[in-house]
Design a protein around this motif. Structure first.
Motif, PDB file in Angstrom:
ATOM      1  N   ARG A  37       0.828  -1.200   0.000  1.00 31.84           N
ATOM      2  CA  ARG A  37       0.000   0.000   0.000  1.00 31.84           C
ATOM      3  C   ARG A  37       0.862   1.249   0.000  1.00 31.84           C
ATOM      4  O   ARG A  37       2.002   1.220   0.450  1.00 31.84           O
ATOM      5  CB  ARG A  37      -0.949  -0.002   1.202  1.00 31.84           C
ATOM      6  CG  ARG A  37      -0.265   0.165   2.545  1.00 31.84           C
ATOM      7  CD  ARG A  37      -1.284   0.016   3.682  1.00 31.84           C
ATOM      8  NE  ARG A  37      -0.665   0.208   4.992  1.00 31.84           N
ATOM      9  CZ  ARG A  37      -1.301   0.022   6.141  1.00 31.84           C
ATOM     10  NH1 ARG A  37      -2.579  -0.364   6.146  1.00 31.84           N
ATOM     11  NH2 ARG A  37      -0.680   0.232   7.286  1.00 31.84           N
ATOM     12  N   GLN A  38       0.284   2.308  -0.519  1.00 34.01           N
ATOM     13  CA  GLN A  38       0.973   3.586  -0.528  1.00 34.01           C
ATOM     14  C   GLN A  38      -0.011   4.677  -0.155  1.00 34.01           C
ATOM     15  O   GLN A  38      -0.999   4.905  -0.869  1.00 34.01           O
ATOM     16  CB  GLN A  38       1.593   3.873  -1.899  1.00 34.01           C
ATOM     17  CG  GLN A  38       2.453   5.123  -1.909  1.00 34.01           C
ATOM     18  CD  GLN A  38       3.309   5.234  -3.155  1.00 34.01           C
ATOM     19  OE1 GLN A  38       3.047   4.595  -4.175  1.00 34.01           O
ATOM     20  NE2 GLN A  38       4.359   6.037  -3.090  1.00 34.01           N
ATOM     21  N   ALA A  39       0.272   5.325   0.948  1.00 34.32           N
ATOM     22  CA  ALA A  39      -0.556   6.436   1.408  1.00 34.32           C
ATOM     23  C   ALA A  39      -0.046   7.726   0.781  1.00 34.32           C
ATOM     24  O   ALA A  39       1.122   7.813   0.389  1.00 34.32           O
ATOM     25  CB  ALA A  39      -0.506   6.524   2.924  1.00 34.32           C
ATOM     26  N   PRO A  40      -0.898   8.732   0.685  1.00 33.10           N
ATOM     27  CA  PRO A  40      -0.467  10.006   0.086  1.00 33.10           C
ATOM     28  C   PRO A  40       0.756  10.570   0.793  1.00 33.10           C
ATOM     29  O   PRO A  40       0.796  10.668   2.018  1.00 33.10           O
ATOM     30  CB  PRO A  40      -1.679  10.917   0.292  1.00 33.10           C
ATOM     31  CG  PRO A  40      -2.832   9.980   0.362  1.00 33.10           C
ATOM     32  CD  PRO A  40      -2.318   8.748   1.051  1.00 33.10           C
ATOM     33  N   GLY A  41       1.787  10.887   0.016  1.00 27.14           N
ATOM     34  CA  GLY A  41       2.984  11.482   0.565  1.00 27.14           C
ATOM     35  C   GLY A  41       3.919  10.513   1.260  1.00 27.14           C
ATOM     36  O   GLY A  41       4.924  10.935   1.851  1.00 27.14           O
ATOM     37  N   LYS A  42       3.602   9.233   1.172  1.00 29.87           N
ATOM     38  CA  LYS A  42       4.443   8.237   1.833  1.00 29.87           C
ATOM     39  C   LYS A  42       4.960   7.216   0.831  1.00 29.87           C
ATOM     40  O   LYS A  42       4.432   7.085  -0.273  1.00 29.87           O
ATOM     41  CB  LYS A  42       3.661   7.530   2.945  1.00 29.87           C
ATOM     42  CG  LYS A  42       3.255   8.440   4.093  1.00 29.87           C
ATOM     43  CD  LYS A  42       2.630   7.649   5.226  1.00 29.87           C
ATOM     44  CE  LYS A  42       2.288   8.541   6.404  1.00 29.87           C
ATOM     45  NZ  LYS A  42       1.694   7.766   7.525  1.00 29.87           N
ATOM     46  N   GLU A  43       5.974   6.479   1.236  1.00 27.26           N
ATOM     47  CA  GLU A  43       6.511   5.440   0.383  1.00 27.26           C
ATOM     48  C   GLU A  43       5.619   4.199   0.429  1.00 27.26           C
ATOM     49  O   GLU A  43       4.888   3.969   1.391  1.00 27.26           O
ATOM     50  CB  GLU A  43       7.930   5.083   0.837  1.00 27.26           C
ATOM     51  CG  GLU A  43       8.938   6.201   0.643  1.00 27.26           C
ATOM     52  CD  GLU A  43      10.355   5.763   0.963  1.00 27.26           C
ATOM     53  OE1 GLU A  43      11.279   6.550   0.701  1.00 27.26           O
ATOM     54  OE2 GLU A  43      10.532   4.640   1.478  1.00 27.26           O
ATOM     55  N   ARG A  44       5.745   3.399  -0.606  1.00 24.57           N
ATOM     56  CA  ARG A  44       5.018   2.141  -0.635  1.00 24.57           C
ATOM     57  C   ARG A  44       5.520   1.241   0.481  1.00 24.57           C
ATOM     58  O   ARG A  44       6.724   1.184   0.757  1.00 24.57           O
ATOM     59  CB  ARG A  44       5.215   1.466  -1.986  1.00 24.57           C
ATOM     60  CG  ARG A  44       4.471   0.150  -2.152  1.00 24.57           C
ATOM     61  CD  ARG A  44       4.618  -0.369  -3.564  1.00 24.57           C
ATOM     62  NE  ARG A  44       5.996  -0.538  -3.956  1.00 24.57           N
ATOM     63  CZ  ARG A  44       6.400  -0.776  -5.189  1.00 24.57           C
ATOM     64  NH1 ARG A  44       5.504  -0.858  -6.171  1.00 24.57           N
ATOM     65  NH2 ARG A  44       7.681  -0.918  -5.464  1.00 24.57           N
ATOM     66  N   GLU A  45       4.588   0.534   1.106  1.00 23.71           N
ATOM     67  CA  GLU A  45       4.972  -0.366   2.183  1.00 23.71           C
ATOM     68  C   GLU A  45       4.295  -1.718   2.029  1.00 23.71           C
ATOM     69  O   GLU A  45       3.204  -1.839   1.471  1.00 23.71           O
ATOM     70  CB  GLU A  45       4.621   0.231   3.553  1.00 23.71           C
ATOM     71  CG  GLU A  45       3.152   0.424   3.804  1.00 23.71           C
ATOM     72  CD  GLU A  45       2.867   0.901   5.227  1.00 23.71           C
ATOM     73  OE1 GLU A  45       3.798   1.022   6.034  1.00 23.71           O
ATOM     74  OE2 GLU A  45       1.680   1.144   5.525  1.00 23.71           O
TER      75      GLU A  45
END
Length: 127
Positions: A37-45
């Motif tokens: 998953r990737q949240a806005p402004g964050k790296e994919r995790e």
């Protein structure tokens, strides 16, 4: 190979969603399937993955105990049951498949070890 993810949507905190990801080709040949998953402004995790046999799974600490990954017998579809959702679970969820030869119980949380990726489905959890 195409991976088609579905099942995302808007849900209130504490609610549940079930994501699905179907592989369109080389059915039965996937070794590991996973969700990221990737949240806005964050790296994919990494979120979760499941082995070819279905007998081994791995989860990110942040979702362990709340999310459950599973796959169908034909190994063409992977599911992610998400319970007790939190606002911090809001993200675009993508499925991935590994076709490189691996043991039947092999799992991996490394995005670099997956060969194909789906387009993602958006999950929004409101507080």
């Amino acid at each position: 190979v195409q991976l088609q993810a579905s099942g995302g949507g808007l849900v209130q905190a504490g609610g549940s969603l079930r994501l699905s990801c179907a592989a369109s080709a080389r059915t039965g040949s996937t070794y590991v399937m996973g969700w990221f998953r990737q949240a806005p402004g964050k790296e994919r995790e990494f979120v979760a993955c499941i082995s070819r046999s279905g007998g081994s799974t791995d989860y990110a600490d942040s979702v362990n105990g709340r999310f459950t990954i599973s796959r169908n017998i034909a190994r063409t579809t992977v599911y992610l049951q998400m319970n007790s959702l939190k606002p911090e679970d809001t993200a675009v969820y993508s499925c991935a498949a590994r076709y490189k030869f691996s043991s039947y119980e092999y799992t991996t949380s490394k995005a670099s070890e997956y060969d194909y990726w789906g387009q993602g489905t958006e999950v929004t959890v409101s507080s």
